[in-house]
Design a protein around this motif. Structure first.
Motif, short mmCIF file in Angstrom:
data_model
loop_
_atom_site.label_atom_id
_atom_site.label_comp_id
_atom_site.label_asym_id
_atom_site.label_seq_id
_atom_site.Cartn_x
_atom_site.Cartn_y
_atom_site.Cartn_z
N ALA A 16 0.62 -1.49 -0.02
CA ALA A 16 -0.05 -0.18 -0.09
C ALA A 16 1.03 1.25 0.21
O ALA A 16 0.79 1.96 -0.75
CB ALA A 16 -1.14 0.31 0.79
N ALA A 17 1.98 0.94 1.05
CA ALA A 17 2.82 2.61 0.74
C ALA A 17 3.40 2.64 -0.33
O ALA A 17 3.43 3.86 -0.35
CB ALA A 17 3.91 2.31 1.78
N THR A 18 3.39 1.91 -1.08
CA THR A 18 4.28 1.94 -2.55
C THR A 18 3.85 2.21 -3.68
O THR A 18 4.32 3.13 -4.32
CB THR A 18 4.81 0.19 -2.43
OG1 THR A 18 6.50 0.03 -2.09
CG2 THR A 18 5.53 0.25 -4.07
N HIS A 19 2.32 1.60 -3.27
CA HIS A 19 1.37 2.12 -4.47
C HIS A 19 0.86 3.43 -4.03
O HIS A 19 1.06 4.54 -5.33
CB HIS A 19 0.15 1.18 -4.70
CG HIS A 19 0.83 0.28 -4.92
ND1 HIS A 19 0.94 -0.26 -7.24
CD2 HIS A 19 0.32 -1.26 -4.69
CE1 HIS A 19 0.74 -1.41 -6.31
NE2 HIS A 19 0.41 -2.31 -5.81
N LEU A 33 9.67 -3.16 7.46
CA LEU A 33 8.26 -2.27 7.68
C LEU A 33 8.44 -0.51 8.02
O LEU A 33 8.12 0.45 8.45
CB LEU A 33 7.20 -2.66 7.87
CG LEU A 33 5.92 -1.82 8.40
CD1 LEU A 33 5.02 -2.01 7.75
CD2 LEU A 33 5.11 -3.73 9.44
N ARG A 34 9.20 -0.97 9.52
CA ARG A 34 10.28 -0.19 10.55
C ARG A 34 10.58 1.01 9.58
O ARG A 34 10.73 2.34 9.75
CB ARG A 34 10.27 -0.53 12.05
CG ARG A 34 9.58 -1.15 12.76
CD ARG A 34 10.42 -1.99 13.64
NE ARG A 34 9.28 -2.19 14.72
CZ ARG A 34 8.52 -3.08 14.94
NH1 ARG A 34 8.61 -3.93 13.70
NH2 ARG A 34 7.60 -3.77 15.72
N LEU A 38 9.62 5.14 9.81
CA LEU A 38 10.50 6.06 9.27
C LEU A 38 10.80 7.43 8.47
O LEU A 38 10.90 8.21 8.24
CB LEU A 38 11.87 5.46 10.23
CG LEU A 38 11.49 5.13 11.00
CD1 LEU A 38 13.42 4.29 12.01
CD2 LEU A 38 11.37 6.13 12.07
N GLU A 39 10.87 6.65 7.30
CA GLU A 39 11.93 6.91 5.80
C GLU A 39 10.31 7.78 5.27
O GLU A 39 10.07 9.65 4.94
CB GLU A 39 11.81 6.02 4.76
CG GLU A 39 12.03 6.97 3.67
CD GLU A 39 12.59 6.30 2.23
OE1 GLU A 39 12.11 6.60 1.16
OE2 GLU A 39 12.92 5.01 2.21
N LEU A 40 8.52 7.30 5.35
CA LEU A 40 7.47 7.68 5.48
C LEU A 40 7.47 9.58 5.81
O LEU A 40 6.80 9.94 5.84
CB LEU A 40 6.71 7.61 4.91
CG LEU A 40 6.16 6.40 4.24
CD1 LEU A 40 5.42 5.47 4.00
CD2 LEU A 40 6.07 7.11 3.02
N ALA A 41 8.27 8.74 7.56
CA ALA A 41 7.20 9.64 8.85
C ALA A 41 8.01 11.31 8.57
O ALA A 41 8.05 12.21 8.90
CB ALA A 41 7.60 9.51 10.37
N GLU A 42 9.53 10.62 8.12
CA GLU A 42 10.82 12.65 8.18
C GLU A 42 10.02 12.47 6.56
O GLU A 42 10.90 14.25 6.81
CB GLU A 42 11.82 11.57 7.79
CG GLU A 42 12.43 10.66 9.12
CD GLU A 42 14.34 10.01 8.91
OE1 GLU A 42 14.47 9.39 7.56
OE2 GLU A 42 14.41 9.69 9.98
N ASN A 43 9.50 12.36 5.98
CA ASN A 43 9.57 13.35 4.25
C ASN A 43 8.15 13.50 5.02
O ASN A 43 7.26 14.26 3.90
CB ASN A 43 9.37 12.33 3.62
CG ASN A 43 10.57 11.84 2.84
OD1 ASN A 43 11.39 12.02 3.25
ND2 ASN A 43 10.80 10.69 2.27
N ALA A 45 5.36 11.98 5.43
CA ALA A 45 3.72 11.52 5.21
C ALA A 45 2.81 10.78 6.41
O ALA A 45 2.95 9.53 6.06
CB ALA A 45 4.54 10.93 3.58
N CYS A 46 3.20 11.00 7.41
CA CYS A 46 2.61 9.79 8.33
C CYS A 46 1.79 10.74 9.25
O CYS A 46 1.72 11.80 9.50
CB CYS A 46 4.39 9.48 9.25
SG CYS A 46 3.26 8.83 9.99
N ASP A 47 0.81 9.65 9.82
CA ASP A 47 -0.39 10.67 9.82
C ASP A 47 -0.29 11.02 11.68
O ASP A 47 -0.92 11.65 12.21
CB ASP A 47 -1.52 8.80 10.43
CG ASP A 47 -3.35 9.34 10.33
OD1 ASP A 47 -3.28 10.60 10.54
OD2 ASP A 47 -3.35 8.74 11.01
N SER A 48 0.54 9.72 12.68
CA SER A 48 1.13 10.39 14.00
C SER A 48 2.27 11.02 13.71
O SER A 48 2.43 11.62 12.50
CB SER A 48 1.56 8.79 14.02
OG SER A 48 1.04 7.80 14.68
N GLU A 49 2.28 11.67 14.91
CA GLU A 49 3.24 13.52 14.72
C GLU A 49 4.83 12.98 14.80
O GLU A 49 5.03 11.95 15.84
CB GLU A 49 2.70 14.12 15.57
CG GLU A 49 3.62 15.63 15.85
CD GLU A 49 3.68 16.00 14.37
OE1 GLU A 49 4.18 16.98 14.03
OE2 GLU A 49 2.31 16.55 14.25
#
Length: 83
Positions: A16-19, A33-34, A38-43, A45-49
Motif C-alpha cells: 500500500a505504501a509503495t502504491h 516495515l519500520r 520512518l522514511e515516510l515520517a521523515e518526509n 507522510a505519516c498520520d502520527s506526529e
C-alpha cells in the motif's frame, strides 16, 4: 516466510505504501516495515506526529518509540493511511 496474520499485514502495508507514495522496499520483514515508516515520517507522510529519533506522538500526549510499536500496529496504521 511463515504465513501469519502479522506477515500478511506487513506485505499489505508495504504494498500500500509503495502504491501510494512510490517508496521502494527490499523485502517483507518487520525491519523493513519500520524503515519504510520512518522514511515516510521523515518526509511528512505519516498520520502520527513524528518527533524525530524514532519517536512518535500518538493521540494527544502519548509519545512512543518505533521499537515499542508492534508489527501489527504499524502495519494496520500504514494500511489505513495508504490504501
Amino acid at each position: 516466510m511463515k504465513e501469519t496474520i502479522s506477515n500478511k499485514l506487513i506485505v499489505e502495508a508495504l504494498n500500500a505504501a509503495t502504491h501510494a507514495t512510490g517508496i521502494i522496499y527490499k523485502e517483507h520483514t518487520p525491519f523493513e516495515l519500520r524503515r519504510v515508516m520512518l522514511e515516510l515520517a521523515e518526509n511528512g507522510a505519516c498520520d502520527s506526529e513524528y518527533e524525530g529519533d524514532g519517536y512518535f506522538t500518538i493521540g494527544l500526549v502519548d509519545t512512543i518509540h518505533i521499537s515499542e510499536m508492534s508489527d501489527i500496529f504499524i502495519a494496520k496504521n500504514m494500511i489505513k493511511n495508504y490504501s
